[in-house]
Design a protein around this motif. Structure first.
Motif, PDB file in Angstrom:
ATOM      1  N   MET A 226       0.666  -1.096  -0.403  1.00 31.13           N
ATOM      2  CA  MET A 226       0.251  -0.171   0.143  1.00 31.13           C
ATOM      3  C   MET A 226       0.885   1.462  -0.087  1.00 31.13           C
ATOM      4  O   MET A 226       0.456   2.474  -0.272  1.00 31.13           O
ATOM      5  N   LYS A 227       1.725   1.380   0.697  1.00 33.83           N
ATOM      6  CA  LYS A 227       2.723   2.067   1.054  1.00 33.83           C
ATOM      7  C   LYS A 227       3.483   3.178  -0.237  1.00 33.83           C
ATOM      8  O   LYS A 227       3.952   4.109  -0.690  1.00 33.83           O
ATOM      9  N   GLU A 228       3.852   1.782  -1.364  1.00 33.20           N
ATOM     10  CA  GLU A 228       4.305   1.617  -2.387  1.00 33.20           C
ATOM     11  C   GLU A 228       2.896   2.314  -3.517  1.00 33.20           C
ATOM     12  O   GLU A 228       4.081   2.920  -4.101  1.00 33.20           O
ATOM     13  N   ILE A 229       2.149   2.418  -3.504  1.00 28.19           N
ATOM     14  CA  ILE A 229       1.278   2.990  -4.281  1.00 28.19           C
ATOM     15  C   ILE A 229       1.331   4.040  -4.054  1.00 28.19           C
ATOM     16  O   ILE A 229       1.099   5.182  -4.929  1.00 28.19           O
ATOM     17  N   GLU A 230       1.214   4.511  -2.837  1.00 30.83           N
ATOM     18  CA  GLU A 230       0.891   5.907  -1.892  1.00 30.83           C
ATOM     19  C   GLU A 230       2.377   6.549  -3.031  1.00 30.83           C
ATOM     20  O   GLU A 230       2.222   7.955  -3.287  1.00 30.83           O
TER      21      GLU A 230
ATOM     22  N   GLN B 111       2.206   7.023  -6.638  1.00 28.23           N
ATOM     23  CA  GLN B 111       1.085   8.100  -6.693  1.00 28.23           C
ATOM     24  C   GLN B 111       1.752   9.650  -7.023  1.00 28.23           C
ATOM     25  O   GLN B 111       1.732  10.583  -8.315  1.00 28.23           O
ATOM     26  N   ILE B 112       2.368   9.560  -5.605  1.00 28.65           N
ATOM     27  CA  ILE B 112       2.894  11.510  -5.368  1.00 28.65           C
ATOM     28  C   ILE B 112       4.194  11.663  -6.440  1.00 28.65           C
ATOM     29  O   ILE B 112       3.641  12.289  -7.320  1.00 28.65           O
ATOM     30  N   LYS B 113       4.913   9.930  -6.664  1.00 29.38           N
ATOM     31  CA  LYS B 113       6.148  10.563  -7.908  1.00 29.38           C
ATOM     32  C   LYS B 113       5.426  10.544  -9.276  1.00 29.38           C
ATOM     33  O   LYS B 113       5.688  11.804  -9.844  1.00 29.38           O
ATOM     34  N   LEU B 114       3.529  10.366  -9.545  1.00 29.63           N
ATOM     35  CA  LEU B 114       3.996  10.572 -10.869  1.00 29.63           C
ATOM     36  C   LEU B 114       2.946  11.889 -11.232  1.00 29.63           C
ATOM     37  O   LEU B 114       3.385  13.002 -11.834  1.00 29.63           O
ATOM     38  N   LEU B 115       2.558  12.391 -10.019  1.00 28.02           N
ATOM     39  CA  LEU B 115       1.871  13.212 -10.025  1.00 28.02           C
ATOM     40  C   LEU B 115       3.249  15.006 -10.178  1.00 28.02           C
ATOM     41  O   LEU B 115       3.239  15.379 -10.246  1.00 28.02           O
ATOM     42  N   SER B 116       4.168  14.138  -9.203  1.00 28.31           N
ATOM     43  CA  SER B 116       5.350  15.045  -8.936  1.00 28.31           C
ATOM     44  C   SER B 116       6.354  15.491 -10.519  1.00 28.31           C
ATOM     45  O   SER B 116       6.182  16.283 -10.878  1.00 28.31           O
ATOM     46  N   ASP B 117       5.789  13.964 -10.925  1.00 25.56           N
ATOM     47  CA  ASP B 117       6.423  14.436 -12.820  1.00 25.56           C
ATOM     48  C   ASP B 117       5.396  15.319 -13.446  1.00 25.56           C
ATOM     49  O   ASP B 117       5.922  15.935 -15.052  1.00 25.56           O
ATOM     50  N   ARG B 118       4.412  15.134 -13.092  1.00 29.56           N
ATOM     51  CA  ARG B 118       3.523  15.348 -14.165  1.00 29.56           C
ATOM     52  C   ARG B 118       3.392  16.995 -13.794  1.00 29.56           C
ATOM     53  O   ARG B 118       3.774  17.717 -14.948  1.00 29.56           O
ATOM     54  N   LEU B 119       3.969  17.433 -12.822  1.00 30.30           N
ATOM     55  CA  LEU B 119       3.849  18.966 -12.339  1.00 30.30           C
ATOM     56  C   LEU B 119       5.075  19.671 -12.896  1.00 30.30           C
ATOM     57  O   LEU B 119       5.153  20.742 -13.570  1.00 30.30           O
ATOM     58  N   ASP B 120       6.231  18.824 -12.978  1.00 30.90           N
ATOM     59  CA  ASP B 120       7.637  19.301 -13.445  1.00 30.90           C
ATOM     60  C   ASP B 120       6.961  19.392 -14.831  1.00 30.90           C
ATOM     61  O   ASP B 120       7.385  20.792 -15.388  1.00 30.90           O
ATOM     62  N   LEU B 121       7.423  19.106 -15.525  1.00 31.48           N
ATOM     63  CA  LEU B 121       6.559  18.359 -16.989  1.00 31.48           C
ATOM     64  C   LEU B 121       5.817  20.293 -17.497  1.00 31.48           C
ATOM     65  O   LEU B 121       5.952  21.009 -18.169  1.00 31.48           O
ATOM     66  N   ILE B 122       4.714  19.629 -16.240  1.00 33.81           N
ATOM     67  CA  ILE B 122       3.614  21.571 -16.782  1.00 33.81           C
ATOM     68  C   ILE B 122       4.773  22.387 -16.247  1.00 33.81           C
ATOM     69  O   ILE B 122       4.660  23.705 -16.666  1.00 33.81           O
ATOM     70  N   ARG B 123       5.348  22.840 -15.585  1.00 35.96           N
ATOM     71  CA  ARG B 123       6.443  23.953 -15.351  1.00 35.96           C
ATOM     72  C   ARG B 123       6.814  23.819 -16.390  1.00 35.96           C
ATOM     73  O   ARG B 123       7.746  25.366 -16.897  1.00 35.96           O
ATOM     74  N   HIS B 124       7.856  22.534 -16.984  1.00 36.31           N
ATOM     75  CA  HIS B 124       8.939  23.316 -18.349  1.00 36.31           C
ATOM     76  C   HIS B 124       8.115  23.799 -18.548  1.00 36.31           C
ATOM     77  O   HIS B 124       8.491  24.304 -19.705  1.00 36.31           O
ATOM     78  N   GLN B 125       6.962  23.199 -19.589  1.00 38.11           N
ATOM     79  CA  GLN B 125       5.649  23.801 -20.866  1.00 38.11           C
ATOM     80  C   GLN B 125       5.413  25.400 -20.439  1.00 38.11           C
ATOM     81  O   GLN B 125       5.460  25.836 -21.258  1.00 38.11           O
ATOM     82  N   MET B 126       5.418  25.472 -19.510  1.00 40.81           N
ATOM     83  CA  MET B 126       5.023  27.609 -19.119  1.00 40.81           C
ATOM     84  C   MET B 126       6.330  28.248 -18.700  1.00 40.81           C
ATOM     85  O   MET B 126       5.672  29.115 -19.326  1.00 40.81           O
ATOM     86  N   ALA B 127       7.366  27.479 -19.175  1.00 37.90           N
ATOM     87  CA  ALA B 127       8.529  27.823 -18.991  1.00 37.90           C
ATOM     88  C   ALA B 127       8.514  28.672 -20.566  1.00 37.90           C
ATOM     89  O   ALA B 127       9.708  29.793 -21.184  1.00 37.90           O
TER      90      ALA B 127
END
Length: 120
Positions: A1-5, A8-24
């Protein structure tokens, strides 16, 4: 269960980084709509990441509280650490927490500690 969480946090963080790069890379004057859309998604992702981390820390806190409520706890000696299997067999329901794990850091342990309902 901990691994899934964690995943999930890692995937969301990666997506956030991608969006930040696109915005820049966007030019605000020519692509204002796209920039606003990314800004909105960025805020949503940040909120979701915060929610997931809070949920994870609450779960750890429950587990830490459960261990602290156990009647017997003490540091595990080096000799006992050498043969943990023997110790766990002799003490029914023994839970050992290492200070370098997330739970151990949260509980601010200095030594490997054993928690049990019976004296050991």
């Amino acid at each position: 269960m901990k691994e899934i969480e964690k995943t999930q946090i890692k995937l969301l963080s990666d997506r956030l980084d991608l969006i930040r790069h696109q915005m820049a890379s966007l030019q605000l004057s020519t692509q204002a709509e796209k920039y606003a859309e990314l800004e909105k998604e960025k805020a949503t992702l940040e909120a979701e990441i915060a929610h997931q981390k809070e949920k994870r820390s609450k779960k750890l806190s429950k587990e830490a509280q459960k261990l602290m409520d156990m009647p017997f706890k003490r540091a595990i000696t080096k000799k006992e650490q050498a043969d943990l299997g023997k110790l766990k067999k002799s003490v029914r329901g023994l839970i050992i927490v290492h200070p370098m794990t997330a739970l151990g850091r949260e509980m601010e342990l200095d030594d490997m500690t054993g928690f049990s309902k019976t004296d050991f």
